[in-house]
Design an enzyme around this catalytic site. Structure first.
Site, PDB file in Angstrom:
ATOM      1  N   CYS A  96       0.844  -1.191   0.000  1.00  0.00           N
ATOM      2  CA  CYS A  96       0.000   0.000   0.000  1.00  0.00           C
ATOM      3  C   CYS A  96       0.880   1.242   0.000  1.00  0.00           C
ATOM      4  CB  CYS A  96      -0.895  -0.013   1.239  1.00  0.00           C
ATOM      5  SG  CYS A  96      -1.952   1.426   1.422  1.00  0.00           S
ATOM      6  N   CYS A  97       0.524   2.224  -0.832  1.00  0.00           N
ATOM      7  CA  CYS A  97       1.141   3.548  -0.743  1.00  0.00           C
ATOM      8  C   CYS A  97       0.012   4.560  -0.597  1.00  0.00           C
ATOM      9  CB  CYS A  97       2.057   3.838  -1.925  1.00  0.00           C
ATOM     10  SG  CYS A  97       1.232   3.984  -3.524  1.00  0.00           S
ATOM     11  N   ALA A  98       0.260   5.809  -0.930  1.00  0.00           N
ATOM     12  CA  ALA A  98      -0.750   6.839  -0.672  1.00  0.00           C
ATOM     13  C   ALA A  98      -2.002   6.645  -1.521  1.00  0.00           C
ATOM     14  CB  ALA A  98      -0.162   8.222  -0.898  1.00  0.00           C
TER      15      ALA A  98
END
Length: 364
Positions: A96-98
């Site tokens: 997961c990133c932004a």
């Protein structure tokens, strides 16, 4: 590699406590994260700022090139080692990133080159965050029963023992009063809301519940505040009030605030520092309500607290704390709660001792 990107997928991730390898910078993670997330960033805070500045000044290609330059060689190897270990330890996890953009895709591609295929959250943290907000709004629409009562009535324990109960104070890591802090630091507001939503989703999935059982809380629990949608529903909820004898309340408070907190502090810090932390905790709690007590009464109770601590250190007995706790309850906490309860008297649907309220709630 199958990506997860539907609303139901997001909710399923939260209900299952799916491990999330969050590759955002530490500062982003601290501002808000999902409950089952661990932070293994692609870029640290300084690297993120440098790449962001480059993006604004020179565009995306230059920023991407700078990012690859900053995260190269030994730095990249170290981070790859951490990601690989996390993936092997959590084979059912996700990246997961932004926003499900370049950072998670870059880490995913590097892992793929190393022989590990690992899915990512399409939409990233932002999509999961929107899911927790929407889930709280929806789940808060179910009927609510609040557990009320004066300090020491065992409200939190009663909520914890209900299959449809959600321990708001436990999630907030704070017991809601001047003496409410725990040894765990409180989460950021966004992380608290995410944790609350995940707990509500899991409880609802287990029980397919008809109503929530919550403690009668004010808007603020320490530094965290309840989501407005839930707080609004709580103002309309029925209240069951626990009315236990004063002596039983004192026994509970002695166990929770003196015996247990002393044990927790010494376990965390050792005997000497733990004792100092415990003393400071009690003095800080009393000092927080100095203005409401008045200076003279505060000084009297603070002196009794010091005497009780001296006795406790010498003998191990916590009985001396009653000399300041009893007047604090009778002169401050009990009148304050009764005043608050009077303002919502029409919401009270049941009163009884702890076991009676527990039985009444069970029958709802």
């Amino acid at each position: 590699m199958q990506e997860r990107h539907t609303e139901q997928d997001y909710r399923a991730l939260l209900i299952a406590d799916t491990p999330i390898i969050d590759v955002r910078a530490p500062i982003e993670f601290e501002q808000g994260a999902m409950p089952a997330a661990i932070n293994l960033p692609l870029m640290n805070n300084d690297e993120r700022v440098a790449v962001g500045t480059c993006y604004k000044q020179q565009g995306s290609d230059a920023a991407l090139a700078l990012g690859h330059k900053l995260v190269a060689g030994e730095i990249r190897q170290q981070r790859m080692y951490a990601w690989r270990a996390a993936c092997l330890q959590n084979p059912q996890g996700i990246l997961c990133c932004a926003r499900g953009g370049q950072r998670s895709h870059i880490v995913q591609s590097w892992l793929h080159a190393a022989g590990i295929d690992y899915p990512l959250v399409e939409g990233g943290y932002k999509a999961l965050r929107q899911t927790t907000i929407q889930a709280t709004i929806e789940l808060a629409q179910k009927p609510i029963v609040l557990i009320g009562g004066c300090t020491g009535c065992g409200k939190t324990l009663l909520v914890q023992q209900q299959p449809n109960g959600v321990d708001l104070e436990g999630l907030a890591r704070h017991r809601g009063s001047a003496f409410g802090r725990t040894l765990q630091p409180q989460l950021s507001q966004a992380s608290f809301e995410n944790l609350l939503a995940a707990e509500m989703l899991k409880t609802d999935a287990r029980q397919n519940l008809r109503l929530w059982v919550l403690e009668d809380e004010s808007r603020m629990i320490g530094s965290n505040h309840l989501p407005e949608c839930l707080r609004e529903r709580m103002t309309q909820a029925a209240i069951a009030v626990v009315e236990d004898p004063f002596e039983i309340r004192l026994e509970r408070l002695n166990e929770e605030y003196f015996l247990r907190m002393h044990h927790d502090f010494t376990h965390a810090y050792g005997d000497e520092q733990g004792w100092q932390e415990y003393c400071e905790y009690l003095h800080h709690g009393l000092s927080a309500i100095k203005r409401r007590l008045g200076l003279q009464r505060y000084n009297e109770l603070a002196a009794r607290l010091d005497a009780a601590l001296t006795t406790q250190l010498a003998t191990g007995s916590t009985d001396g704390h009653l000399a300041w706790l009893v007047p604090l309850l009778k002169e401050y906490y009990d009148p304050m709660y009764r005043y608050q309860l009077e303002k919502k008297a029409e919401k009270v649907v049941f009163r009884g001792e702890w076991a009676e309220v527990a039985e009444w709630v069970k029958a709802r």
